[in-house]
Design a protein around this motif. Structure first.
Motif, PDB file in Angstrom:
ATOM      1  N   PRO A 106     -21.674 -50.106 -31.922  1.00  0.00           N
ATOM      2  CA  PRO A 106     -21.781 -49.004 -30.961  1.00  0.00           C
ATOM      3  C   PRO A 106     -23.218 -48.688 -30.568  1.00  0.00           C
ATOM      4  O   PRO A 106     -23.470 -48.329 -29.427  1.00  0.00           O
ATOM      5  CB  PRO A 106     -21.114 -47.826 -31.678  1.00  0.00           C
ATOM      6  N   VAL A 107     -24.167 -48.854 -31.478  1.00  0.00           N
ATOM      7  CA  VAL A 107     -25.562 -48.550 -31.141  1.00  0.00           C
ATOM      8  C   VAL A 107     -26.075 -49.556 -30.118  1.00  0.00           C
ATOM      9  O   VAL A 107     -26.696 -49.183 -29.123  1.00  0.00           O
ATOM     10  CB  VAL A 107     -26.442 -48.564 -32.403  1.00  0.00           C
ATOM     11  N   TYR A 108     -25.803 -50.836 -30.360  1.00  0.00           N
ATOM     12  CA  TYR A 108     -26.277 -51.860 -29.440  1.00  0.00           C
ATOM     13  C   TYR A 108     -25.585 -51.751 -28.092  1.00  0.00           C
ATOM     14  O   TYR A 108     -26.199 -51.961 -27.051  1.00  0.00           O
ATOM     15  CB  TYR A 108     -26.088 -53.254 -30.039  1.00  0.00           C
ATOM     16  N   ALA A 109     -24.295 -51.434 -28.117  1.00  0.00           N
ATOM     17  CA  ALA A 109     -23.567 -51.265 -26.864  1.00  0.00           C
ATOM     18  C   ALA A 109     -24.148 -50.093 -26.076  1.00  0.00           C
ATOM     19  O   ALA A 109     -24.311 -50.174 -24.859  1.00  0.00           O
ATOM     20  CB  ALA A 109     -22.081 -51.045 -27.140  1.00  0.00           C
ATOM     21  N   TRP A 110     -24.458 -49.007 -26.768  1.00  0.00           N
ATOM     22  CA  TRP A 110     -25.043 -47.839 -26.109  1.00  0.00           C
ATOM     23  C   TRP A 110     -26.396 -48.214 -25.500  1.00  0.00           C
ATOM     24  O   TRP A 110     -26.675 -47.873 -24.352  1.00  0.00           O
ATOM     25  CB  TRP A 110     -25.208 -46.689 -27.108  1.00  0.00           C
ATOM     26  N   LEU A 111     -27.228 -48.916 -26.281  1.00  0.00           N
ATOM     27  CA  LEU A 111     -28.529 -49.347 -25.754  1.00  0.00           C
ATOM     28  C   LEU A 111     -28.350 -50.237 -24.527  1.00  0.00           C
ATOM     29  O   LEU A 111     -29.048 -50.068 -23.529  1.00  0.00           O
ATOM     30  CB  LEU A 111     -29.314 -50.120 -26.824  1.00  0.00           C
ATOM     31  N   TRP A 112     -27.439 -51.194 -24.625  1.00  0.00           N
ATOM     32  CA  TRP A 112     -27.229 -52.140 -23.522  1.00  0.00           C
ATOM     33  C   TRP A 112     -26.823 -51.407 -22.249  1.00  0.00           C
ATOM     34  O   TRP A 112     -27.309 -51.688 -21.171  1.00  0.00           O
ATOM     35  CB  TRP A 112     -26.170 -53.165 -23.911  1.00  0.00           C
ATOM     36  N   ARG A 113     -25.913 -50.434 -22.379  1.00  0.00           N
ATOM     37  CA  ARG A 113     -25.460 -49.688 -21.203  1.00  0.00           C
ATOM     38  C   ARG A 113     -26.580 -48.852 -20.592  1.00  0.00           C
ATOM     39  O   ARG A 113     -26.598 -48.626 -19.390  1.00  0.00           O
ATOM     40  CB  ARG A 113     -24.303 -48.756 -21.582  1.00  0.00           C
ATOM     41  N   HIS A 114     -27.500 -48.365 -21.394  1.00  0.00           N
ATOM     42  CA  HIS A 114     -28.522 -47.442 -20.895  1.00  0.00           C
ATOM     43  C   HIS A 114     -29.843 -48.110 -20.519  1.00  0.00           C
ATOM     44  O   HIS A 114     -30.724 -47.450 -19.968  1.00  0.00           O
ATOM     45  CB  HIS A 114     -28.751 -46.323 -21.918  1.00  0.00           C
ATOM     46  N   LEU A 115     -29.998 -49.396 -20.825  1.00  0.00           N
ATOM     47  CA  LEU A 115     -31.211 -50.086 -20.394  1.00  0.00           C
ATOM     48  C   LEU A 115     -31.111 -50.393 -18.902  1.00  0.00           C
ATOM     49  O   LEU A 115     -30.046 -50.748 -18.406  1.00  0.00           O
ATOM     50  CB  LEU A 115     -31.402 -51.385 -21.185  1.00  0.00           C
TER      51      LEU A 115
END
Length: 123
Positions: free
Chosen positions: A71-80
């Motif tokens: 979930p952390v990486y997915a969140w980062l990916w969506r917000h970059l």
């Protein structure tokens, strides 16, 4: 089964992938080899073997989609910002920055607190 960031798939595509794994379960139970599964479903033999082990260890429920992982990486990916290439470059820079802080700040601070020189002799 869990794939990072859902394997880049939508919910519908993840459901389709789950149906493929369940169809593979039918063939596994019928005695198909990993090579046959790989050829039939156009996956690697390693994936076919992973499905076989999951089925043996947890039944069909182990083959069910568990949604997107990390979930952390997915969140980062969506917000970059930017394209996939720009996001990958930003993620690489973030990983490098975290590693640098760990090696240059955290590990040197932590080392005196660890009993690294207190080796017990083998008896």
């Amino acid at each position: 089964m869990r794939y990072p960031d859902g394997g880049g798939l939508t919910a519908a595509e993840r459901a389709r992938r789950e149906q493929v794994r369940l169809a593979a379960a039918d063939l596994i139970e019928a005695g198909a080899s990993d090579r046959e599964l790989a050829r039939r479903f156009r996956v690697s033999q390693m994936s076919a073997n992973r499905w076989r082990r999951a089925l043996a260890g947890g039944g069909r429920a182990a083959l069910a989609s568990k949604g997107a992982g990390g979930p952390v990486y997915a969140w980062l990916w969506r917000h970059l910002p930017g394209s996939a290439a720009a996001k990958a470059l930003c993620m690489a820079a973030l990983i490098t920055a975290v590693a640098a802080v760990l090696w240059m700040v955290i590990f040197p601070w932590l080392t005196p607190h660890l009993p690294l020189d207190q080796v017990m002799p083998h008896r």
